[in-house]
Design an enzyme around this catalytic site. Structure first.
Site, PDB file in Angstrom:
ATOM      1  N   ASP A 175     -14.622  -0.055  39.212  1.00 53.70           N
ATOM      2  CA  ASP A 175     -14.871   1.263  38.643  1.00 53.70           C
ATOM      3  C   ASP A 175     -13.806   2.214  39.190  1.00 53.70           C
ATOM      4  O   ASP A 175     -13.568   2.259  40.395  1.00 53.70           O
ATOM      5  CB  ASP A 175     -16.258   1.750  39.087  1.00 53.70           C
ATOM      6  N   ASP A 202     -14.269   5.813  34.734  1.00 51.67           N
ATOM      7  CA  ASP A 202     -15.357   6.774  34.652  1.00 51.67           C
ATOM      8  C   ASP A 202     -14.910   8.048  33.912  1.00 51.67           C
ATOM      9  O   ASP A 202     -13.857   8.609  34.234  1.00 51.67           O
ATOM     10  CB  ASP A 202     -15.762   7.130  36.087  1.00 51.67           C
ATOM     11  N   GLU A 252     -14.736   5.173  29.897  1.00 54.28           N
ATOM     12  CA  GLU A 252     -16.005   5.775  29.493  1.00 54.28           C
ATOM     13  C   GLU A 252     -15.674   7.052  28.726  1.00 54.28           C
ATOM     14  O   GLU A 252     -14.926   7.891  29.222  1.00 54.28           O
ATOM     15  CB  GLU A 252     -16.850   6.093  30.729  1.00 54.28           C
ATOM     16  N   HIS A 255     -25.886   1.318  34.167  1.00 52.74           N
ATOM     17  CA  HIS A 255     -26.602   1.966  35.278  1.00 52.74           C
ATOM     18  C   HIS A 255     -27.057   3.384  34.942  1.00 52.74           C
ATOM     19  O   HIS A 255     -27.716   4.025  35.760  1.00 52.74           O
ATOM     20  CB  HIS A 255     -25.701   1.981  36.513  1.00 52.74           C
ATOM     21  N   ASP A 256     -26.672   3.892  33.774  1.00 50.51           N
ATOM     22  CA  ASP A 256     -27.054   5.261  33.386  1.00 50.51           C
ATOM     23  C   ASP A 256     -28.099   5.283  32.271  1.00 50.51           C
ATOM     24  O   ASP A 256     -28.469   6.360  31.801  1.00 50.51           O
ATOM     25  CB  ASP A 256     -25.823   6.029  32.863  1.00 50.51           C
TER      26      ASP A 256
HETATM   27  C1  NOJ Z   1     -20.482   8.398  34.603  1.00 56.16           C
HETATM   28  C2  NOJ Z   1     -21.126   7.405  35.516  1.00 56.16           C
HETATM   29  O1  NOJ Z   1     -21.464   6.266  34.791  1.00 56.16           O
HETATM   30  C3  NOJ Z   1     -22.312   8.100  36.136  1.00 56.16           C
HETATM   31  O2  NOJ Z   1     -23.145   7.217  36.848  1.00 56.16           O
HETATM   32  C4  NOJ Z   1     -21.795   9.208  37.007  1.00 56.16           C
HETATM   33  O3  NOJ Z   1     -22.878   9.962  37.507  1.00 56.16           O
HETATM   34  C5  NOJ Z   1     -20.867  10.154  36.237  1.00 56.16           C
HETATM   35  N1  NOJ Z   1     -19.948   9.466  35.375  1.00 56.16           N
HETATM   36  C6  NOJ Z   1     -20.058  10.985  37.182  1.00 56.16           C
HETATM   37  O4  NOJ Z   1     -19.124  10.189  37.850  1.00 56.16           O
END
Ligand code: NOJ
Length: 564
Positions: free
Chosen positions: A107, A204, A261, A334-335
């Site tokens: 990451d 990210d 992302e 994970h989100d």
């Molecule tokens: C996206 C990540 O997937 C998330 O877990 C994170 O809180 C935010 N970006 C900030 O880095």
């Protein structure tokens, strides 16, 4: 030799034929009894991952971090978080993975750092240094943007006596990508990891790195004192320039994969980034399908999705990147809440619906991602009060809805149960022993109470398990070129129960039929398939066969292959 096809795996595009497994190290496997997953724990389970058949591991951040946002706030990019182990442990993991032909992508969090990173510590100082301009500072607060984690996106710093921008928490100051020296430092760090032998990066919120000139004020967000920042931070004016520079200076030197992302990313921008000619990134994670319950509005909703909407969004992206660019395919990370609880049924039809969802995604065009636990059908957790949740975003949402929106406690908790990122972060369920075999100590986060039913041990040797089903899907992807190459076409867009689509390539056709309902549903196979020889490639019920009029059983999924 196998046909290279358009996906051209011989010319370095191995990621088009790969399946990726995401590990959230904190919750995967604890090797030393401190209750926190670690790198040695991943090494212990590397053969499990190998057996699943995936090609690539994506590790959520393992770098040194004060953990304000579980590692997405990095204080040293070139050190390992002590709770997770040492650099030696990491080198061992890389070696063990490579020995088994598994690649590792890291990451890369470079929209922001932790406020405890030395760059920020130096940047705060009043004395002149090259770091002064590494972050985004302003004498007066330029606007009322709301941060993604609630509250103002600007924080006053007592030391420098200025405001700094943080699109996420106040402990995650945004880096100033306009500064070429900063960019060079980032590129150096990236090359350092790549020279170590890692196989790529998941980047990210990479589409937020360029902010609009002058930080324009946004529209007021109803019910709050804050304004909308999205139009001024998403895919800003220099984003493509920075990505092309990164490609030229770093990425192009290695045979790697990159996935960015893309918050709020639209199709045109995604195509521009991932088109081969652009020389930016290989693929993006997009979010439209993850916002399907409440399109264009708040993420925090208790509403259930409508299949018609999901089909429309997935198909838009399948068609949109069919011949230019490339899709990443995911239901979970994970989100996000657990997909079987979200789009399936985590009660009576748990197993059938988990398999159906797997079919639906893994037969599409793109690179599939499996998030730890998805392959055994792990479900959402349901904690009673907000205090039991750990996630910074969930806590911020709770405050926001309580203070500004006047939602009732019950409504807020329903939203948290449905959407909290913590749904994905409860420990991996390995077996029926204490703490689901995740740790001998006391786990940092509660284990889901259903671990005695849902765990790896009970599925690993069962040919009918969800886990075995995922394995089969991965084998199919490796055996049939059409799954990688085939054109996608949606059938019956208006049907609110069945998601059916075709894939076509050369003289082959695949028909994918997924019943998203708890009921028996009649399904008419299009007449173009009449009298065509076919074969069931995979299905989640015994003995499914193609008929003109099918009566699909609850959450049935079938994939038929036709060769003319
Ligand atoms: C996206 C990540 O997937 C998330 O877990 C994170 O809180 C935010 N970006 C900030 O880095």
């Amino acid at each position: 030799m196998q046909d290279q096809g358009k996906a051209g795996y011989m010319n370095g595009q191995w990621w088009k034929r790969s399946v990726v497994y995401q590990i959230y190290p904190r919750s995967f496997k604890d090797s030393n009894g401190d209750g926190i997953g670690d790198i040695r724990g991943i090494i212990e389970k590397i053969d499990y991952i190998k057996n699943l058949g995936v090609d690539v591991l994506w590790l959520s951040p393992i770098y040194q971090s004060p953990n304000d946002d579980n590692g997405y706030d990095i204080s040293d990019y070139q050190a390992i978080m002590p709770e997770f182990g040492t650099m030696k442990d990491f080198d061992e993991l890389l070696k063990q993975a490579h020995k088994r032909n598994i690649k590792i992508i890291m990451d890369l969090v470079v929209n922001h750092t932790s406020d405890e990173h030395i760059w920020f510590q130096r940047s705060r100082e009043k004395e002149k240094s090259k770091y002064q301009d590494y972050y985004i500072w302003a004498k007066e607060k330029p606007n009322n943007w709301e941060s993604y984690f609630g509250g103002s996106a600007w924080e006053y710093d007592e030391v420098r006596e200025m405001y700094y921008l943080h699109l996420f928490s106040r402990k995650q100051p945004d880096l100033n990508w306009r500064n070429p020296e900063l960019r060079e430092d980032i590129y150096k760090m990236m090359s350092w990891w790549l020279d170590k032998g890692i196989d790529g990066f998941r980047m990210d919120v990479i589409n937020l790195i360029s902010k609009a000139d002058g930080f324009p004020e946004g529209e007021v967000i109803e019910g709050t004192p804050y304004t909308e920042k999205a139009p001024y931070v998403i895919c800003g004016p220099q984003m493509h320039t920075y990505l092309k520079e990164m490609y030229k200076k770093v990425l192009s030197n290695y045979n790697i994969m990159t996935v960015g992302e893309g918050l709020g990313l639209g199709l045109d921008e995604a195509r521009k980034i991932t088109s081969e000619n652009s020389k930016e990134l290989n693929m993006m994670f997009t979010f439209e399908h993850m916002d399907v319950e409440n399109i264009g509005k708040e993420k925090w909703t208790e509403q259930r999705f409508k299949l018609k909407d999901l089909k429309q969004i997935m198909s838009k992206w399948q068609k949109g990147l069919e011949h230019e660019g490339w899709n990443s395919l995911y239901w979970n990370n994970h989100d996000q809440p657990r997909v079987v609880s979200r789009f399936g049924d985590d009660g009576l039809f748990w197993e059938k619906s988990a398999k159906m969802l797997a079919v639906c995604l893994h037969m599409m065009k793109g690179t599939p991602y499996i998030y730890q636990g998805e392959e055994i059908g792990m479900t959402n957790i349901r904690l009673k009060t907000i205090n039991e949740y750990h996630d910074i975003e969930s806590k911020a949402a709770y405050e926001r809805y309580k203070n500004y929106m006047g939602y009732s406690e019950e409504k807020i908790m329903n939203c948290i149960h449905a959407r909290s990122r913590d749904n994905a972060r409860s420990p991996m369920q390995w077996d029926t022993t204490r703490n689901a075999g995740f740790t001998d100590g006391s786990p940092w986060f509660e284990v889901n109470t259903n671990y005695e039913k849902i765990n790896v041990e009970s599925q690993v040797n069962d040919p009918d398990s969800i886990l075995s089903f995922y394995r089969e899907l991965i084998v199919l992807r490796k055996s049939y070129e059409i799954i990688i190459e085939g054109d996608y076409n949606l059938l019956y867009p208006e049907d609110d129960n069945v998601y059916a689509y075709t894939r076509e390539w050369q003289n082959q056709k695949i028909l994918v039929i997924c019943n998203f309902s708890k009921e028996h549903i009649a399904f008419q196979v299009p007449s173009s398939f009449d009298n065509k020889e076919n074969r069931l490639l995979i299905g989640n019920y015994e003995g499914a066969a193609l008929e003109k009029e099918m009566l699909l059983r609850p959450y049935e999924a079938d994939v038929f292959l036709f060769t003319s």
